[in-house]
Design an enzyme around this catalytic site. Structure first.
Site, short mmCIF file in Angstrom:
data_model
loop_
_atom_site.label_atom_id
_atom_site.label_comp_id
_atom_site.label_asym_id
_atom_site.label_seq_id
_atom_site.Cartn_x
_atom_site.Cartn_y
_atom_site.Cartn_z
N SER A 106 -1.84 -17.92 -54.14
CA SER A 106 -2.85 -18.95 -54.22
C SER A 106 -2.51 -20.13 -53.31
CB SER A 106 -3.01 -19.37 -55.68
OG SER A 106 -4.16 -20.11 -55.90
N ASP A 144 -12.19 -12.31 -55.03
CA ASP A 144 -11.38 -13.39 -55.59
C ASP A 144 -12.23 -14.66 -55.62
OD1 ASP A 144 -9.52 -15.50 -55.96
OD2 ASP A 144 -7.93 -14.39 -54.94
N HIS A 199 -7.59 -12.76 -59.15
CA HIS A 199 -7.00 -13.68 -58.17
C HIS A 199 -5.53 -13.36 -57.96
CE1 HIS A 199 -5.97 -17.31 -56.09
NE2 HIS A 199 -5.37 -17.89 -57.12
#
Length: 553
Positions: free
Chosen positions: A241, A458, A487
């Site tokens: 991320s 995502d 994700h």
């Protein structure tokens, strides 16, 4: 990537005590000459040595035991320390702060590959526990042998968790029950504006001296100080991320100090950071509707509606009722949104959240929803989230733009996440200084190949991020998880993805280069579209999720 506090993260054991309070410290001193040569401070101590790179570095950190929650805490098998770094790397002799670090040592002496730093994202995510966690995750997907070749290094970035100081602004800011995210009047919107402005003012009063030094570039220079303190010429990196942007920043600043770099769930470098939230709003609408459609598919189990639209209508009816009378006196509309938001991040939440919502709708049983309520959230992660993004980039300072953009998206049908995302970021509109300019990520001929992984659905880091990051770094290779809705989904059981990651970390093997994505893996149907008639909620969560959070704080 970044977003809410509650519950935000995969369900987990109670939070262990603060790490690092019982460990020894090594002091980092950077000289102006070293800064000029390498762009960041590096470690120096009484037993310093000069390596082939010409930078002074210690022979090792004086590691100690980690604070643990009990005999079963994986941190019993790790080591912890504090690494002191300059507050301002341009003034290495000035004020110091310290970074909490952990190490899970390699066991394969024959094929030792150096250090592998891991960052779970945020910004604001604590990373101390991820040293043993990354080894655990790799072992769980059949690649313990690769993890054994690395010293895996976890750390809390500056301002986070066990690092000193830990940034907090208002511990009560997120206490339920909060004003409705979606304002039904200008009066309600002004209430949130005032709340957000006060939060920014509280941050400035308590940590005004720290806030200008919370850029991702500052944290990347801290990483290079950790590298030097470890006595390593190069590091490998595993970033999830926001950790992709963090790693890419390090790779831009220090391309010759990168060995391997895995970036999973890529931030779009073109949308840092205001536009990123707008793109998230669109992607989360798609993913939450996918969850509603899935619940409709199993209406015989959940009795929430036989079509996506019917389930959606049911959800918003529950939400409206919670505004008038909070569920069990603790869950208002915001808290309900925060709970089910995670279904937009990870399909492992599909079954447990549908069960919890169904129990309330059909039996007025709130226990399931209450079990996922994180009352008050974590102000440290929220404060760092805002501080980093505020310092990193230019944000609109005129509230009318925030309002217009939110209203436009909401009217276009992006209802679920738009206003909640506004208020999660709104303190930045009132920050004590204007951030930026945005740091320009840039590839280099001296940068080795990087492995980028991107799930095509995502929501936290939409698919465009993987494509843009791939363009910025020509030596990178991009793997698409086609249809994947979870994700940052590596090390979650998709063997096609996990085997590619392991091969790269083991030998540097990368897919052949192409224009656009370089390789494709299909999402695993049993994980991407779980069957509640074939598995329990607990089994579904275990099958489709790491046991520590990645992404938003």
């Amino acid at each position: 990537m970044h977003r809410r506090r509650s519950p935000l993260r995969p369900r987990r054991a109670p939070e262990p005590p603060i790490r690092g309070g019982q460990v020894k410290r090594i002091v980092i001193v950077a000289t102006a000459a070293i800064m000029a040569a390498g762009g960041a401070g590096v470690a120096v101590s009484a037993n310093a040595a000069t390596g082939p790179s010409g930078a002074a570095a210690t022979k090792g950190i004086d590691w100690g035991k980690c604070a643990v929650s009990g005999p079963d805490d994986p941190m019993n098998n790790a080591q912890c320390a504090q690494v002191e770094v300059p507050l301002d790397h341009a003034r290495p002799g000035g004020r110091k702060i310290s970074i909490a670090v952990s190490r899970f040592k390699h066991t394969d002496d024959k094929d030792y590959k150096g250090v592998l730093l891991v960052n779970p994202g945020g910004p604001g995510g604590t990373g101390i526990e991820y040293a043993p966690a990354l080894a655990r995750w790799m072992g769980g997907v059949g690649h313990a042998d690769v993890a054994a070749k690395y010293d895996i290094i976890g750390f809390d970035p500056r301002g986070v968790g066990s690092s000193k100081p830990a940034l907090t602004c208002d511990p009560n800011f997120s206490d339920p029950i909060r004003p409705d995210y979606v304002p039904s009047s200008w009066k309600e919107e002004k209430a949130w504006i005032a709340k957000s402005k006060k939060y920014a003012q509280d941050c400035a009063k308590k940590f005004g001296w720290l806030l200008p030094h919370m850029r991702t570039t500052d944290a990347a220079r801290d990483v290079d100080a950790i590298r030097a303190a470890l006595g390593q010429q190069k590091i490998s990196w595993y970033g999830f991320s926001y950790g992709t942007y963090f790693g890419a920043t390090y790779a831009t600043l220090f391309p010759k100090r990168v060995q391997h770099m895995v970036l999973d769930g890529n931030v779009n470098p073109k949308t840092v950071w205001y536009d990123a939230q707008l793109e998230q709003d669109k992607a989360f609408e798609h993913n939450i509707k996918a969850w509603w459609a899935w619940a409709a598919k199993y209406d015989s189990v959940y009795h929430l509606g036989k079509s996506e639209k019917a389930v959606e209508a049911k959800y918003y009816a529950v939400r409206a009722a919670a505004k008038k009378t909070p569920i069990a006196g603790k869950i208002g509309p915001d808290e309900l949104d925060d709970i089910v938001l995670s279904a937009g991040y990870n399909t492992g939440y599909y079954i447990p959240f549908a069960e919890a919502l169904s129990a309330w709708v059909n039996n007025e049983d709130a226990s399931g929803l209450l079990g996922w309520l994180s009352a008050g959230g974590d102000d440290n992660s929220f404060a760092v989230y805002n501080a980093v993004q505020a310092a990193d980039a230019r944000w609109p300072r005129n509230w009318s733009k925030w309002h217009r953009d939110a209203e436009k998206l909401y009217k276009q049908g992006y209802r679920f996440n738009t206003w909640s995302n506004v208020w999660f970021n709104a303190p930045v509109a009132f920050w004590p200084f204007k951030g930026g300019p945005e740091f320009r990520l840039q590839g280099s001929r001296s940068l080795p190949g990087m492995l980028l992984v991107q799930s095509t659905q995502d929501a936290a880091t939409p698919v465009a991020g993987g494509l843009e990051m791939h363009k910025v770094f020509p030596s990178s290779r991009l793997v698409f998880e086609v249809g994947g809705k979870t994700h940052a989904n590596t090390l979650n059981g998709n063997a096609c993805l996990d085997d590619k990651v392991a091969a790269y970390l083991d030998t540097g093997a990368l897919p052949a280069g192409h224009r656009g994505p370089d390789a494709y893996c299909k999402a695993v149907p049993a994980l991407n579209d779980p069957d509640p008639t074939a598995m329990t909620a607990k089994a579904a969560r275990a099958a489709a999720g790491k046991d520590l959070p990645v992404g938003r704080p």
